[in-house]
Design a protein around this motif. Structure first.
Motif, PDB file in Angstrom:
ATOM      1  N   ILE A 138      42.746  40.380  42.739  1.00  0.00           N
ATOM      2  CA  ILE A 138      41.573  39.741  42.101  1.00  0.00           C
ATOM      3  C   ILE A 138      41.919  39.197  40.705  1.00  0.00           C
ATOM      4  O   ILE A 138      42.522  39.928  39.913  1.00  0.00           O
ATOM      5  CB  ILE A 138      40.208  40.706  42.282  1.00  0.00           C
ATOM      6  N   CYS A 139      41.408  38.061  40.225  1.00  0.00           N
ATOM      7  CA  CYS A 139      41.398  37.773  38.876  1.00  0.00           C
ATOM      8  C   CYS A 139      40.251  37.538  38.131  1.00  0.00           C
ATOM      9  O   CYS A 139      39.335  37.070  38.723  1.00  0.00           O
ATOM     10  CB  CYS A 139      42.061  36.237  39.181  1.00  0.00           C
ATOM     11  N   LEU A 140      40.245  38.134  36.905  1.00  0.00           N
ATOM     12  CA  LEU A 140      39.052  38.490  36.181  1.00  0.00           C
ATOM     13  C   LEU A 140      39.012  37.891  34.795  1.00  0.00           C
ATOM     14  O   LEU A 140      40.244  37.545  34.271  1.00  0.00           O
ATOM     15  CB  LEU A 140      38.856  39.854  36.038  1.00  0.00           C
ATOM     16  N   PHE A 141      37.962  37.737  34.349  1.00  0.00           N
ATOM     17  CA  PHE A 141      37.762  37.400  32.753  1.00  0.00           C
ATOM     18  C   PHE A 141      37.189  38.370  32.180  1.00  0.00           C
ATOM     19  O   PHE A 141      36.792  39.533  32.347  1.00  0.00           O
ATOM     20  CB  PHE A 141      37.256  36.013  32.636  1.00  0.00           C
ATOM     21  N   VAL A 142      37.035  37.840  30.737  1.00  0.00           N
ATOM     22  CA  VAL A 142      36.450  39.013  29.652  1.00  0.00           C
ATOM     23  C   VAL A 142      35.164  39.445  30.035  1.00  0.00           C
ATOM     24  O   VAL A 142      35.024  40.969  29.694  1.00  0.00           O
ATOM     25  CB  VAL A 142      36.305  38.229  28.367  1.00  0.00           C
ATOM     26  N   ASN A 143      34.391  39.234  30.894  1.00  0.00           N
ATOM     27  CA  ASN A 143      32.937  39.739  31.088  1.00  0.00           C
ATOM     28  C   ASN A 143      32.835  40.265  32.322  1.00  0.00           C
ATOM     29  O   ASN A 143      31.711  40.988  32.741  1.00  0.00           O
ATOM     30  CB  ASN A 143      31.976  38.806  30.722  1.00  0.00           C
ATOM     31  N   ASP A 144      33.755  40.271  33.206  1.00  0.00           N
ATOM     32  CA  ASP A 144      33.999  41.307  34.398  1.00  0.00           C
ATOM     33  C   ASP A 144      33.959  42.645  34.202  1.00  0.00           C
ATOM     34  O   ASP A 144      34.680  43.099  33.345  1.00  0.00           O
ATOM     35  CB  ASP A 144      35.030  40.636  35.182  1.00  0.00           C
ATOM     36  N   VAL A 145      33.232  43.457  34.884  1.00  0.00           N
ATOM     37  CA  VAL A 145      33.217  44.995  34.669  1.00  0.00           C
ATOM     38  C   VAL A 145      33.921  45.623  35.738  1.00  0.00           C
ATOM     39  O   VAL A 145      33.524  45.675  36.688  1.00  0.00           O
ATOM     40  CB  VAL A 145      31.653  45.373  34.420  1.00  0.00           C
ATOM     41  N   VAL A 146      34.889  46.334  35.419  1.00  0.00           N
ATOM     42  CA  VAL A 146      35.907  47.074  36.029  1.00  0.00           C
ATOM     43  C   VAL A 146      35.889  48.465  35.809  1.00  0.00           C
ATOM     44  O   VAL A 146      36.927  48.994  35.449  1.00  0.00           O
ATOM     45  CB  VAL A 146      37.153  46.330  36.221  1.00  0.00           C
ATOM     46  N   ASN A 147      34.963  49.257  36.190  1.00  0.00           N
ATOM     47  CA  ASN A 147      34.767  50.778  35.970  1.00  0.00           C
ATOM     48  C   ASN A 147      35.622  51.332  37.048  1.00  0.00           C
ATOM     49  O   ASN A 147      35.993  50.891  38.268  1.00  0.00           O
ATOM     50  CB  ASN A 147      33.669  51.115  35.717  1.00  0.00           C
ATOM     51  N   LYS A 148      35.327  52.568  36.951  1.00  0.00           N
ATOM     52  CA  LYS A 148      36.142  53.557  38.020  1.00  0.00           C
ATOM     53  C   LYS A 148      35.239  53.068  39.583  1.00  0.00           C
ATOM     54  O   LYS A 148      36.027  53.135  40.606  1.00  0.00           O
ATOM     55  CB  LYS A 148      35.973  54.989  37.736  1.00  0.00           C
ATOM     56  N   THR A 149      33.985  53.242  39.435  1.00  0.00           N
ATOM     57  CA  THR A 149      33.314  52.855  40.794  1.00  0.00           C
ATOM     58  C   THR A 149      33.765  51.372  41.643  1.00  0.00           C
ATOM     59  O   THR A 149      34.107  51.614  42.764  1.00  0.00           O
ATOM     60  CB  THR A 149      31.725  53.052  40.626  1.00  0.00           C
ATOM     61  N   VAL A 150      33.858  50.556  40.525  1.00  0.00           N
ATOM     62  CA  VAL A 150      34.259  49.175  41.032  1.00  0.00           C
ATOM     63  C   VAL A 150      35.787  49.283  41.655  1.00  0.00           C
ATOM     64  O   VAL A 150      35.875  48.646  42.625  1.00  0.00           O
ATOM     65  CB  VAL A 150      34.392  48.348  39.895  1.00  0.00           C
ATOM     66  N   LEU A 151      36.537  50.025  40.924  1.00  0.00           N
ATOM     67  CA  LEU A 151      37.827  50.030  41.205  1.00  0.00           C
ATOM     68  C   LEU A 151      38.032  50.763  42.754  1.00  0.00           C
ATOM     69  O   LEU A 151      38.881  50.536  43.224  1.00  0.00           O
ATOM     70  CB  LEU A 151      38.806  50.798  40.282  1.00  0.00           C
ATOM     71  N   GLU A 152      37.106  51.673  42.687  1.00  0.00           N
ATOM     72  CA  GLU A 152      37.077  52.746  44.139  1.00  0.00           C
ATOM     73  C   GLU A 152      36.894  51.536  45.341  1.00  0.00           C
ATOM     74  O   GLU A 152      37.355  51.584  46.436  1.00  0.00           O
ATOM     75  CB  GLU A 152      36.522  53.658  44.099  1.00  0.00           C
ATOM     76  N   THR A 153      35.978  50.857  45.099  1.00  0.00           N
ATOM     77  CA  THR A 153      35.497  49.989  46.088  1.00  0.00           C
ATOM     78  C   THR A 153      36.655  48.716  46.326  1.00  0.00           C
ATOM     79  O   THR A 153      37.010  48.682  47.414  1.00  0.00           O
ATOM     80  CB  THR A 153      34.199  49.176  45.284  1.00  0.00           C
ATOM     81  N   LEU A 154      37.331  48.367  45.368  1.00  0.00           N
ATOM     82  CA  LEU A 154      38.342  47.504  45.595  1.00  0.00           C
ATOM     83  C   LEU A 154      39.451  48.118  46.415  1.00  0.00           C
ATOM     84  O   LEU A 154      39.978  47.250  47.188  1.00  0.00           O
ATOM     85  CB  LEU A 154      38.685  46.963  44.022  1.00  0.00           C
ATOM     86  N   LYS A 155      39.831  49.508  45.919  1.00  0.00           N
ATOM     87  CA  LYS A 155      40.786  49.937  46.611  1.00  0.00           C
ATOM     88  C   LYS A 155      40.367  50.052  48.221  1.00  0.00           C
ATOM     89  O   LYS A 155      41.247  49.702  48.984  1.00  0.00           O
ATOM     90  CB  LYS A 155      41.079  51.329  45.988  1.00  0.00           C
ATOM     91  N   ALA A 156      39.266  50.463  48.342  1.00  0.00           N
ATOM     92  CA  ALA A 156      38.848  50.648  49.771  1.00  0.00           C
ATOM     93  C   ALA A 156      38.886  49.372  50.392  1.00  0.00           C
ATOM     94  O   ALA A 156      38.904  49.359  51.831  1.00  0.00           O
ATOM     95  CB  ALA A 156      37.346  51.339  49.772  1.00  0.00           C
ATOM     96  N   ASN A 157      38.602  48.204  49.839  1.00  0.00           N
ATOM     97  CA  ASN A 157      38.529  46.988  50.449  1.00  0.00           C
ATOM     98  C   ASN A 157      39.970  46.346  50.414  1.00  0.00           C
ATOM     99  O   ASN A 157      39.844  45.171  50.825  1.00  0.00           O
ATOM    100  CB  ASN A 157      37.613  45.976  49.793  1.00  0.00           C
ATOM    101  N   GLY A 158      40.890  47.031  49.877  1.00  0.00           N
ATOM    102  CA  GLY A 158      42.412  46.371  50.249  1.00  0.00           C
ATOM    103  C   GLY A 158      43.150  45.789  49.321  1.00  0.00           C
ATOM    104  O   GLY A 158      44.061  45.141  49.444  1.00  0.00           O
TER     105      GLY A 158
END
Length: 328
Positions: free
Chosen positions: A46-66
């Motif tokens: 995933i490619c992100l910019f300054v206002n994307d929010v990547v907290n622990k909850t988001v990261l756990e979802t990303l990990k689960a989604n591969g």
């Protein structure tokens, strides 16, 4: 690799398509957050910019989604929980220096515009008003400018200011010897702010720098001084700055960033009602100039952002050294 690019604007698509090194890209206009993280399912990067929010909850979802890798198409990383990403074994890579000159030149543009009021003169002349009343500025030559943070961008601004004949003071926990040789005088934050006609911020946003400009540090400013921020909105306590503008302690304010810019910047809100009372108050001041995080926005910078981002991805694929990995 399958790459999902969030907070995508047309110019992102143009440059990432042009410099694509063979990857499958999908562009999402939406910012990444807890509600949109599910969109990353099935993507490797995933490619992100300054206002994307990547907290622990988001990261756990990303990990689960591969998701295997996060690449930031910016230098700042305060919007990403790096420790949580490390714990989940998701490397976070960034573009550390895409065009320091672009941001420094934009800071200089804000200074010149606020000082010489060229934006107001432009509008007056278009209406047939050629009066010079209330357009008076001041010479930058021999004025004291405080540069807070002398990394790549702050250093580039110092070089520009030197050409204007300014007296430059600076604050940084790592003073630059080349700047010292040019005559830049380093001091404590208090010493650097005191007596400055212009203060320009060029710091990363961290716990130690959040709200570094507040009601206490504003008291150190020269009465009627100019404050410029092209770095991160959270460096400034906006409520305190509004009060300083109201009581004329602060004479000018130029912002290219804003602490609550998510949901506002990079979007056309002209047909809606802006719900943020602080920014609407700031816009109402005649001595405030706000641009919407465009300091980086040059052709050279966009090319560097795209190429460095792809280089970061290639390094990950080839198991090479991740030189741009964010480590805390």
């Amino acid at each position: 690799m399958k790459i999902a690019l969030f907070s995508a604007c047309q110019y992102d698509q143009d440059y990432f398509n042009e410099f694509n090194t063979g990857h499958q890209l999908t562009y999402f206009v939406d910012a990444l957050n807890e509600q949109t993280a599910i969109l990353a399912k099935g993507y490797d990067v995933i490619c992100l910019f300054v206002n994307d929010v990547v907290n622990k909850t988001v990261l756990e979802t990303l990990k689960a989604n591969g998701v295997k890798l996060i690449v930031l198409r910016c230098a700042g990383f305060n919007n990403v929980d790096i420790k949580a990403a490390d714990a989940l074994d998701i490397p976070v890579l960034r573009v550390p220096a895409y065009s320091p000159e672009a941001v420094a030149e934009h800071a200089m543009a804000l200074i010149l515009t606020l000082n010489r009021k060229t934006h107001k003169a432009y509008n007056r002349v278009r209406e047939g008003n050629f009066s010079l009343e209330k357009l008076m500025g001041f010479n930058l030559h021999n004025r004291k400018v405080a540069v807070i943070g002398t990394g790549n961008i702050g250093k580039a601004l110092c070089n520009i200011l030197k050409g204007f004949g300014c007296q430059i003071s600076a604050y940084d926990i790592y003073p630059d010897e080349q700047l010292k040789a040019l005559g830049v005088v380093y001091g404590t934050l208090e010493e650097t702010l005191a007596g400055a006609d212009i203060v320009s911020l060029h710091c990363p946003l961290m716990d130690s720098t959040k709200h570094m400009i507040n009601k206490e540090t504003l008291k150190l400013f020269k009465h009627g001084a100019m404050l410029i921020n092209t770095s991160r909105g959270g460096l400034i306590n906006t409520k305190d700055v509004v009060e300083a503008l109201k009581n004329c302690q602060l004479g000018y304010l130029g912002l290219d960033v804003y602490e609550q810019e998510g949901g506002l910047f990079f979007k056309d809100n002209s047909e809606g009602i802006i719900q943020d009372d602080l920014i609407t108050r700031l816009i109402s001041f005649p001595n405030v100039l706000i641009t919407s995080h465009q300091g980086f926005f040059t052709k050279e910078a966009m090319e560097q952002i795209a190429t460095t981002t792809y280089n970061n991805i290639e390094a990950f694929i080839n198991k090479a050294e991740l030189v741009n990995r964010v480590v805390v």
